[in-house]
Write a protein that holds these residues in place. Structure first.
Motif, PDB file in Angstrom:
ATOM      1  N   TRP A   1      54.569 -13.992  56.687  1.00  0.00           N
ATOM      2  CA  TRP A   1      54.918 -14.336  55.309  1.00  0.00           C
ATOM      3  C   TRP A   1      54.336 -13.336  54.318  1.00  0.00           C
ATOM      4  O   TRP A   1      54.989 -12.973  53.336  1.00  0.00           O
ATOM      5  CB  TRP A   1      54.434 -15.749  54.980  1.00  0.00           C
ATOM      6  N   TYR A   2      53.110 -12.865  54.581  1.00  0.00           N
ATOM      7  CA  TYR A   2      52.496 -11.938  53.623  1.00  0.00           C
ATOM      8  C   TYR A   2      53.159 -10.564  53.667  1.00  0.00           C
ATOM      9  O   TYR A   2      53.169  -9.839  52.670  1.00  0.00           O
ATOM     10  CB  TYR A   2      50.987 -11.831  53.853  1.00  0.00           C
ATOM     11  N   VAL A   3      53.712 -10.193  54.832  1.00  0.00           N
ATOM     12  CA  VAL A   3      54.457  -8.931  54.910  1.00  0.00           C
ATOM     13  C   VAL A   3      55.727  -9.028  54.078  1.00  0.00           C
ATOM     14  O   VAL A   3      56.112  -8.077  53.385  1.00  0.00           O
ATOM     15  CB  VAL A   3      54.780  -8.587  56.379  1.00  0.00           C
ATOM     16  N   THR A   4      56.387 -10.193  54.120  1.00  0.00           N
ATOM     17  CA  THR A   4      57.603 -10.405  53.332  1.00  0.00           C
ATOM     18  C   THR A   4      57.316 -10.322  51.839  1.00  0.00           C
ATOM     19  O   THR A   4      58.004  -9.611  51.095  1.00  0.00           O
ATOM     20  CB  THR A   4      58.218 -11.778  53.660  1.00  0.00           C
ATOM     21  N   ILE A   5      56.270 -11.028  51.387  1.00  0.00           N
ATOM     22  CA  ILE A   5      55.927 -11.018  49.964  1.00  0.00           C
ATOM     23  C   ILE A   5      55.476  -9.628  49.529  1.00  0.00           C
ATOM     24  O   ILE A   5      55.904  -9.105  48.487  1.00  0.00           O
ATOM     25  CB  ILE A   5      54.827 -12.062  49.671  1.00  0.00           C
ATOM     26  N   GLY A   6      54.612  -9.009  50.329  1.00  0.00           N
ATOM     27  CA  GLY A   6      54.140  -7.669  49.995  1.00  0.00           C
ATOM     28  C   GLY A   6      55.269  -6.661  49.981  1.00  0.00           C
ATOM     29  O   GLY A   6      55.334  -5.784  49.105  1.00  0.00           O
ATOM     30  N   GLY A   7      56.167  -6.793  50.949  1.00  0.00           N
ATOM     31  CA  GLY A   7      57.313  -5.891  51.013  1.00  0.00           C
ATOM     32  C   GLY A   7      58.201  -6.009  49.784  1.00  0.00           C
ATOM     33  O   GLY A   7      58.670  -5.008  49.247  1.00  0.00           O
ATOM     34  N   LEU A   8      58.413  -7.240  49.325  1.00  0.00           N
ATOM     35  CA  LEU A   8      59.225  -7.447  48.128  1.00  0.00           C
ATOM     36  C   LEU A   8      58.584  -6.795  46.906  1.00  0.00           C
ATOM     37  O   LEU A   8      59.275  -6.212  46.061  1.00  0.00           O
ATOM     38  CB  LEU A   8      59.424  -8.946  47.881  1.00  0.00           C
ATOM     39  N   CYS A   9      57.259  -6.873  46.811  1.00  0.00           N
ATOM     40  CA  CYS A   9      56.553  -6.221  45.696  1.00  0.00           C
ATOM     41  C   CYS A   9      56.721  -4.712  45.761  1.00  0.00           C
ATOM     42  O   CYS A   9      56.973  -4.054  44.747  1.00  0.00           O
ATOM     43  CB  CYS A   9      55.070  -6.583  45.723  1.00  0.00           C
ATOM     44  N   ILE A  10      56.596  -4.156  46.970  1.00  0.00           N
ATOM     45  CA  ILE A  10      56.738  -2.710  47.133  1.00  0.00           C
ATOM     46  C   ILE A  10      58.170  -2.283  46.840  1.00  0.00           C
ATOM     47  O   ILE A  10      58.405  -1.276  46.164  1.00  0.00           O
ATOM     48  CB  ILE A  10      56.313  -2.290  48.556  1.00  0.00           C
ATOM     49  N   PHE A  11      59.151  -3.031  47.346  1.00  0.00           N
ATOM     50  CA  PHE A  11      60.557  -2.701  47.092  1.00  0.00           C
ATOM     51  C   PHE A  11      60.832  -2.680  45.589  1.00  0.00           C
ATOM     52  O   PHE A  11      61.493  -1.777  45.070  1.00  0.00           O
ATOM     53  CB  PHE A  11      61.490  -3.716  47.754  1.00  0.00           C
ATOM     54  N   THR A  12      60.314  -3.712  44.881  1.00  0.00           N
ATOM     55  CA  THR A  12      60.525  -3.774  43.435  1.00  0.00           C
ATOM     56  C   THR A  12      59.848  -2.601  42.741  1.00  0.00           C
ATOM     57  O   THR A  12      60.408  -2.003  41.811  1.00  0.00           O
ATOM     58  CB  THR A  12      59.973  -5.098  42.875  1.00  0.00           C
ATOM     59  N   GLY A  13      58.640  -2.268  43.205  1.00  0.00           N
ATOM     60  CA  GLY A  13      57.934  -1.136  42.633  1.00  0.00           C
ATOM     61  C   GLY A  13      58.691   0.165  42.818  1.00  0.00           C
ATOM     62  O   GLY A  13      58.809   0.978  41.890  1.00  0.00           O
ATOM     63  N   ILE A  14      59.216   0.385  44.012  1.00  0.00           N
ATOM     64  CA  ILE A  14      60.009   1.587  44.287  1.00  0.00           C
ATOM     65  C   ILE A  14      61.238   1.629  43.380  1.00  0.00           C
ATOM     66  O   ILE A  14      61.606   2.674  42.837  1.00  0.00           O
ATOM     67  CB  ILE A  14      60.430   1.633  45.768  1.00  0.00           C
TER      68      ILE A  14
END
Length: 298
Positions: free
Chosen positions: A263-276
């Motif tokens: 779950w934390y990979v999913t949330i963290g990934g979404l933050c990184i995707f948005t940042g990119i």
């Protein structure tokens, strides 16, 4: 460009970028990391070098121009790929792809510090959000595995390569630069394999197919497709779709390797995707440095 064609090419190229992590991890069952990427990029570089020679595209004439291409290749290909494939020995393909593709965020930081480039508040917001995502992706703890550190170093090397391309890239034809930086990078990787590994390659139909896929589809075809998109569309806005690459990295790791998506990979990934996305989204009149790394993406 037709919207359907644009969408299909975006999906194809970002899928090739992201899925190469999972396919590369399978390849590590047959050979050592540095040898695998050395063969991949030496082969891709040779094919592209022959192509640009046959097409009679102008080549550099000055010795120091070739040195610049070799330096770019040492970061853009050798540094990035060695760290990625070494990281795949200890972390998942999905996690490696997420950390590697945070390179646009580092471009903003390094560009500000070393090249005095200026970026908008939106882009800095993307950087902050992206690093929050990295922290979450790593399980909200500061003790990194060696694989996590290597994946992060691949992003660092990619960001350096991006800024070198921004600084020197106008001296070269893009196709020539791509061909020879891959070739130089591949040679460096092969030399590194001989020095740092006990290289071996188990020849099977699967191992040969993996090498050919990585060299042709995930390197040459992927680059050609992405560069075509950058030429035909708005480069800044097209580059915003780079966030799809780590998404496909996670998805292919789950589908091909049966990797668990925490779950934390999913949330963290979404933050990184948005940042990119925030870092790369630029107007057609001002394409800033955050979008340039995609022009030589592997």
């Amino acid at each position: 460009m037709n919207k359907w064609l644009f969408s299909m090419l975006v999906i194809l190229t970002t899928f090739l970028m992201g899925s190469s992590f999972a396919i590369g991890k399978i390849g590590l069952s047959y050979t050592t990391p540095l040898l695998l990427v050395g063969i991949r990029f030496s082969l891709a570089g040779v094919i592209m070098a022959i192509a640009v020679r046959l097409l009679r595209i102008p080549h550099p004439k000055a010795f120091f121009q070739w040195i610049k291409i070799a330096v770019i290749g040492s970061f853009q290909t050798a540094g990035v790929m060695s760290c990625i494939f070494l990281s795949l020995r200890t972390i998942s393909a999905g996690q490696s792809s997420i950390l590697t593709f945070m390179n646009p965020l580092l471009v903003v930081i390094f560009g500000t510090i070393f090249m005095k480039l200026s970026y908008s508040l939106r882009q800095w917001t993307g950087v902050i959000l992206g690093f929050i995502g990295v922290f979450i992706t790593l399980g909200a703890k500061l003790s990194f595995e060696i694989g996590s550190i290597l994946a992060y170093l691949s992003a660092v090397s990619w960001a350096i390569g991006t800024l070198l391309i921004k600084k020197w890239g106008n001296e070269f034809n893009t196709w020539v630069l791509t061909a020879y930086q891959m070739l130089f990078g591949g040679i460096i990787l092969l030399m590194g394999s001989l020095i740092l590994e006990n290289p071996y390659f188990r020849i099977t139909g699967t191992s040969i197919s993996i090498v050919l896929w990585l060299a042709i589809m995930a390197s040459i075809v992927q680059f050609a497709g992405w560069f075509y998109l950058l030429q035909k569309g708005d480069p800044g806005k097209t580059s915003a779709f780079l966030f799809l690459a780590p998404f496909f990295g996670v998805l292919s790791g789950w589908l091909i390797l049966d990797e668990t998506i925490n779950w934390y990979v999913t949330i963290g990934g979404l933050c990184i995707f948005t940042g990119i996305f925030l870092v790369n989204w630029t107007s057609s009149r001002k394409m800033e440095a955050g979008s340039l790394e995609t022009s030589l993406n592997k």
